[in-house]
Design a protein around this motif. Structure first.
Motif, short mmCIF file in Angstrom:
data_model
loop_
_atom_site.label_atom_id
_atom_site.label_comp_id
_atom_site.label_asym_id
_atom_site.label_seq_id
_atom_site.Cartn_x
_atom_site.Cartn_y
_atom_site.Cartn_z
N ARG A 44 0.82 -1.20 0.00
CA ARG A 44 0.00 0.00 0.00
C ARG A 44 0.86 1.26 0.00
NH1 ARG A 44 -2.83 1.45 3.95
NH2 ARG A 44 -1.82 0.22 5.58
N TYR A 45 2.02 1.18 0.63
CA TYR A 45 2.99 2.27 0.63
C TYR A 45 4.35 1.66 0.95
CZ TYR A 45 2.56 1.98 5.74
OH TYR A 45 2.55 1.53 7.03
N GLN A 46 5.42 2.42 0.84
CA GLN A 46 6.75 1.90 1.10
C GLN A 46 6.87 1.43 2.55
OE1 GLN A 46 10.09 4.28 -0.82
NE2 GLN A 46 8.45 5.79 -0.91
N GLY A 47 7.10 0.13 2.73
CA GLY A 47 7.22 -0.41 4.07
C GLY A 47 5.95 -1.02 4.61
N ALA A 48 4.86 -1.03 3.85
CA ALA A 48 3.59 -1.58 4.32
C ALA A 48 3.61 -3.10 4.24
CB ALA A 48 2.43 -1.03 3.50
N ALA A 49 2.89 -3.73 5.17
CA ALA A 49 2.75 -5.19 5.15
C ALA A 49 1.58 -5.60 4.26
CB ALA A 49 2.55 -5.72 6.56
N ARG A 96 -0.03 10.48 -1.55
CA ARG A 96 -0.15 9.44 -0.52
C ARG A 96 -1.10 9.92 0.56
NH1 ARG A 96 4.42 7.67 3.71
NH2 ARG A 96 3.36 9.28 4.93
N SER A 97 -2.18 9.19 0.75
CA SER A 97 -3.15 9.51 1.78
C SER A 97 -2.99 8.53 2.94
CB SER A 97 -4.58 9.45 1.22
OG SER A 97 -4.92 8.11 0.92
N GLN A 98 -3.93 8.54 3.88
CA GLN A 98 -3.84 7.65 5.02
C GLN A 98 -4.03 6.19 4.64
OE1 GLN A 98 -6.40 8.94 8.19
NE2 GLN A 98 -5.43 10.94 8.36
N SER A 99 -4.57 5.93 3.46
CA SER A 99 -4.72 4.56 2.99
C SER A 99 -3.51 4.11 2.20
CB SER A 99 -5.97 4.42 2.13
OG SER A 99 -5.81 5.14 0.93
N GLY A 148 -2.99 -1.85 12.67
CA GLY A 148 -3.88 -2.05 11.55
C GLY A 148 -3.61 -1.10 10.40
N ASN A 149 -3.28 0.13 10.68
CA ASN A 149 -2.97 1.11 9.65
C ASN A 149 -2.07 2.17 10.25
OD1 ASN A 149 -2.89 2.80 7.44
ND2 ASN A 149 -4.89 3.71 7.86
#
Length: 304
Positions: A44-49, A96-99, A148-149
């Motif tokens: 979802r973004y750099q470093g996201a699981a 890039r938003s919160q999601s 979670g986020n």
């Protein structure tokens, strides 16, 4: 003639990862263009699981005057030396938003303490009576919310048009050292990246099948890291992440492979995989859930 097209999925590959097309001598006034549609599975973004699968357009064009468009980047070849490629480069860094995507997260919390209800206008202590709202201490955000986020409660970063240059040097007709320098990203538009790589331009493994291999590392300044990996004091209160102000340095190292299958003179199937590992201050960010990131894509394109 050098292989021109290493198909790029617009909208998912950061500009620094994009394969700048090799010089392709063409008759004056002519152009070479591929247009198509692809799918990509990426964090979802750099470093996201968490990952997401997205359908995105394919686009790559080069004109005889050296101007090219490759995904979300564009530039112009200025060199006439067959072993050197250089010129200006512009690229779009997606929002890039919160999601983690380029759109607002539906149901994103408003300013306040994420995971907690809004404090009442007042409350009452049985001994001292009413307590002013400012004295009410909200509870710590839950661990579930933080895990979670981790972008929840952080400020969105707008899309940025970056400017810079590329410089490539051929060690052999099929092996080149690549350099892409871009500036203008991040919250304050002062973020800068420099990606240095080694690329095997094309290797024919069977009739109509070619593979492109590359390895690269990306250096960034402090402004870039603070925008995409930092957490301000205000964001810390809203998100539950520890405040973090990273410096510049090595952001990641990566290897990639691209496979192009010429189905016919007009149709091409392109697939790619990229594995990157975050380094330094970026890796230590509280926003990073997984330092190892994998991106897989495939797409079908038509040659005009």
């Amino acid at each position: 003639m050098r292989t021109l097209f290493a198909l790029v999925l617009a909208g998912v590959w950061p500009a620094a990862w994009a394969q700048t097309p090799a010089t392709n001598p063409m008759p004056d006034g002519s152009r070479d263009m591929y247009v198509g549609l692809g799918a990509v599975s990426a964090p979802r973004y750099q470093g996201a699981a968490q990952r997401r699968v997205t359908a995105l357009p394919l686009l790559q064009v080069e004109w005889s005057n050296g101007v090219f468009i490759s995904g979300m980047s564009a530039g112009m070849h200025l060199s006439t030396n067959p072993v050197l490629e250089y010129g200006p480069l512009v690229a779009l860094q997606p929002r890039r938003s919160q999601s983690g995507s380029d759109s607002e997260w539906v149901g994103a919390p408003m300013a306040g303490f994420v995971g907690e209800s809004v404090p009442p206008l007042s409350t009452t202590d049985p001994k001292t009576g009413p307590i002013r709202p400012s004295a009410v201490q909200p509870a710590e955000p839950s661990a579930q919310k933080r895990g979670g986020n981790r972008l929840g409660g952080t400020d969105a970063i707008g899309a940025r048009l970056q400017g810079g240059a590329f410089f490539h040097y051929y060690l052999t007709p099929s092996l080149r050292i690549t350099n892409n320098l871009l500036a203008g990203s991040g919250r304050d538009r002062h973020g800068a990246t420099w990606t240095v790589g080694m690329q095997h331009v094309a290797r024919t493994i069977a009739p109509h099948h070619t593979v492109l291999l590359s390895a690269d590392l990306t250096l960034v300044n402090g402004s870039y890291n603070r925008s995409y990996f930092g957490v301000t004091e205000a964001e810390s209160l809203r998100s539950g992440n520890d405040a973090y102000a990273p410096g510049g340095g090595l952001k990641d190292v990566a290897v990639a492979a691209r496979w192009n299958w010429a189905l016919s003179p007009s149709w091409m199937l392109g697939s790619a995989v990229r594995a990157a590992r975050l380094q330094g201050d970026a890796r230590r960010s509280p926003l990073v859930e997984r330092p190892n990131n994998f991106t897989v894509s495939t797409g079908l394109a038509y040659r005009f």
